[in-house]
Motif scaffolding. Structure first.
Motif, PDB file in Angstrom:
ATOM      1  N   LEU A  54      -3.321  -3.058  -2.621  1.00  0.00           N
ATOM      2  CA  LEU A  54      -2.362  -2.569  -1.614  1.00  0.00           C
ATOM      3  C   LEU A  54      -2.211  -1.048  -1.646  1.00  0.00           C
ATOM      4  CD1 LEU A  54       0.473  -5.240  -2.083  1.00  0.00           C
ATOM      5  CD2 LEU A  54      -1.259  -5.174  -0.289  1.00  0.00           C
ATOM      6  N   TRP A  55      -3.074  -0.365  -2.386  1.00  0.00           N
ATOM      7  CA  TRP A  55      -2.887   1.063  -2.627  1.00  0.00           C
ATOM      8  C   TRP A  55      -2.759   1.885  -1.339  1.00  0.00           C
ATOM      9  CZ3 TRP A  55      -1.806   3.551  -7.073  1.00  0.00           C
ATOM     10  CH2 TRP A  55      -1.868   4.950  -7.060  1.00  0.00           C
ATOM     11  N   ASN A  56      -3.529   1.557  -0.329  1.00  0.00           N
ATOM     12  CA  ASN A  56      -3.483   2.324   0.919  1.00  0.00           C
ATOM     13  C   ASN A  56      -2.109   2.283   1.562  1.00  0.00           C
ATOM     14  OD1 ASN A  56      -6.155   3.108   0.748  1.00  0.00           O
ATOM     15  ND2 ASN A  56      -6.905   1.374   1.963  1.00  0.00           N
ATOM     16  N   TRP A  57      -1.320   1.252   1.262  1.00  0.00           N
ATOM     17  CA  TRP A  57       0.008   1.122   1.859  1.00  0.00           C
ATOM     18  C   TRP A  57       1.120   1.559   0.903  1.00  0.00           C
ATOM     19  CZ3 TRP A  57      -3.805  -2.579   2.340  1.00  0.00           C
ATOM     20  CH2 TRP A  57      -4.305  -2.778   3.637  1.00  0.00           C
ATOM     21  N   VAL A  58       0.923   1.361  -0.398  1.00  0.00           N
ATOM     22  CA  VAL A  58       2.029   1.596  -1.334  1.00  0.00           C
ATOM     23  C   VAL A  58       1.707   2.603  -2.432  1.00  0.00           C
ATOM     24  CG1 VAL A  58       2.862  -0.759  -0.972  1.00  0.00           C
ATOM     25  CG2 VAL A  58       1.351  -0.281  -2.911  1.00  0.00           C
ATOM     26  N   ASP A  66       1.186   5.744  -2.782  1.00  0.00           N
ATOM     27  CA  ASP A  66       1.837   7.048  -2.890  1.00  0.00           C
ATOM     28  C   ASP A  66       3.354   6.943  -2.978  1.00  0.00           C
ATOM     29  OD1 ASP A  66       1.399   9.854  -3.077  1.00  0.00           O
ATOM     30  OD2 ASP A  66       2.199  10.097  -1.053  1.00  0.00           O
ATOM     31  N   TYR A  67       3.852   5.797  -3.367  1.00  0.00           N
ATOM     32  CA  TYR A  67       5.297   5.598  -3.505  1.00  0.00           C
ATOM     33  C   TYR A  67       5.874   6.653  -4.451  1.00  0.00           C
ATOM     34  CZ  TYR A  67       9.656   3.290  -4.947  1.00  0.00           C
ATOM     35  OH  TYR A  67      10.976   2.998  -5.246  1.00  0.00           O
ATOM     36  N   LEU A  97       6.592  -1.437  -0.326  1.00  0.00           N
ATOM     37  CA  LEU A  97       5.994  -2.153   0.797  1.00  0.00           C
ATOM     38  C   LEU A  97       6.997  -2.464   1.901  1.00  0.00           C
ATOM     39  CD1 LEU A  97       3.177  -3.329   1.493  1.00  0.00           C
ATOM     40  CD2 LEU A  97       3.988  -5.516   0.565  1.00  0.00           C
TER      41      LEU A  97
END
Length: 402
Positions: free
Chosen positions: A121-125, A127-128, A343
């Motif tokens: 899921l890195w592309n979505w989360v 850079d949290y 997310l």
């Protein structure tokens, strides 16, 4: 965490008590901690993880919720030291290899599962709250338990894996403290010197944390917060409590009025200290040199009370749903809640949005615990039972041929 029944303790004839021995009391003392499960401590885990989750969701009045991590550190120091002391009392030794292997099997599979999902899921989360590294590097740091070092010494962060810094601190503690304790047993170190040494670590770490503090820009968390210099303070405080309660005289004293005072005084002071922390906590050196060490001390007082006497508070924390969550789900909840927040937080609008987001985070934690941790524990149990069966069979054959 549990231990088997611990053998009766011996009394020193020198007037000085070695580590792992106690001096007899005038009246019968309660058994050492963790000879049976302490459900109230599981309940305290539940409270601590909820504090952390509400802090990360920026819920009003929970600006000090991050102190839940300090509570976890004190619990770790106390529980691990108590278990090691119990093993030495029962067997006369501490098996370091077995200890480290059990810790790895208990903690690593769940972390590995989080990292795998986080990478997917890195592309979505990813850079949290910012990421100084790409996904591969961030995953490597998380899986090698070095996050606290990267955050404190190189001012970097690992995005959605950033919270694994606290796991790193605990794993480093697991690597260092048990061998130190084994060495002290071998040297027949006196309890008073070990207590004094741990006290010096607590005081010295607190002072050093205050001196190392540098005002961060904006609302960023100061590097010293993630530093082993500060992290060792609550862990050592928990170790100190375990050594104190290993003494029959202290347990006898704590099983009376003192235990009730510690229980209620501890919970009240913990609530007061946590509530007194404002949203500008990162801007004050006293937060790191005084407030967080004090939180660790107060947590130790509370834990000491909870394991020493039965009270309405210990009963509430030991209530099955509360203690079950702390025992079974708290670790999973700590691992997974930042990913869930990253997310879904954009869709959580207003107070009700926060409520359902907390609900989703807890459901994911329960699912992850039963999908990863429970199967691993069952597999470990089957392996242990198989080994016992093999050992019993060999013993039976040897007996038959003798």
């Amino acid at each position: 965490m549990t231990t088997n029944a611990i053998a009766p303790e011996r009394t020193s004839t020198t007037g000085r008590t070695p580590v792992g021995t106690v001096i007899g009391a005038a009246r019968t003392a309660p058994p050492p901690p963790l000879t049976r499960r302490a459900p109230a401590l599981d309940g305290l885990r539940t409270v601590a993880i909820l504090m952390v989750i509400l802090y990360h969701l920026h819920v009003p009045r929970f600006d000090g919720g991050f102190t839940g991590v300090t509570v976890f550190f004190v619990l770790s120091g106390f529980l691990i030291t108590t278990l090691l002391l119990g093993e030495h009392r029962k067997t006369g030794r501490i098996r370091l290899g077995s200890f480290w292997w059990k810790r790895l099997l208990r903690l690593y599979p769940a972390l590995l599962a989080l990292v795998v999902v986080g990478l997917l899921l890195w592309n979505w989360v990813g850079d949290y709250k910012g990421a100084s590294f790409g996904p591969g590097e961030a995953a490597f740091i998380a899986l090698t338990y070095t996050g606290n070092l990267f955050r404190s010494f190189w001012d970097t962060t690992q995005g959605v894996f950033a919270h694994t810094w606290s796991l790193s601190m605990e794993e480093q503690f697991y690597l260092v403290w048990p061998p130190v304790l084994v060495l002290l047993f071998a040297l027949r170190a006196r309890r008073r010197w070990l207590l004094a040494g741990l006290g010096a670590v607590v005081v010295g770490g607190s002072v050093a944390a205050g001196l190392l503090y540098r005002t961060p820009s904006g609302n960023a968390t100061p590097d010293v917060y993630f530093s082993p210099v500060l992290g060792v303070v609550p862990l050592a405080t928990g170790c100190l409590l375990a050594l104190l309660l290993d003494d029959e005289r202290v347990r006898t004293w704590a099983s009376g009025v003192a235990g009730h005072v510690a229980t209620w005084g501890g919970i009240v002071l913990l609530a007061v200290v946590t509530a007194s922390i404002g949203d500008d906590w990162t801007q004050h050196a006293s937060t790191f040199g005084v407030v967080l060490p004090l939180t660790g001390l107060v947590s130790a007082v509370l834990i000491g009370g909870l394991v020493s006497v039965r009270s309405p508070l210990s009963s509430a924390l030991a209530w099955t749903p509360v203690s079950w969550f702390g025992r079974r789900v708290s670790y999973s909840a700590y691992l997974w809640h930042p990913l869930v927040i990253a997310l879904l937080d954009p869709f959580a609008i207003g107070p009700w949005g926060t409520v359902w987001l907390v609900g989703v985070a807890l459901l994911v934690a329960v699912g992850a615990a039963y999908a990863v941790e429970v199967p691993v524990e069952k597999a470990r149990k089957r392996v242990r039972e198989a080994r016992r069966a093999v050992a019993a069979d060999r013993a039976g054959r040897a007996s038959a041929t003798s």
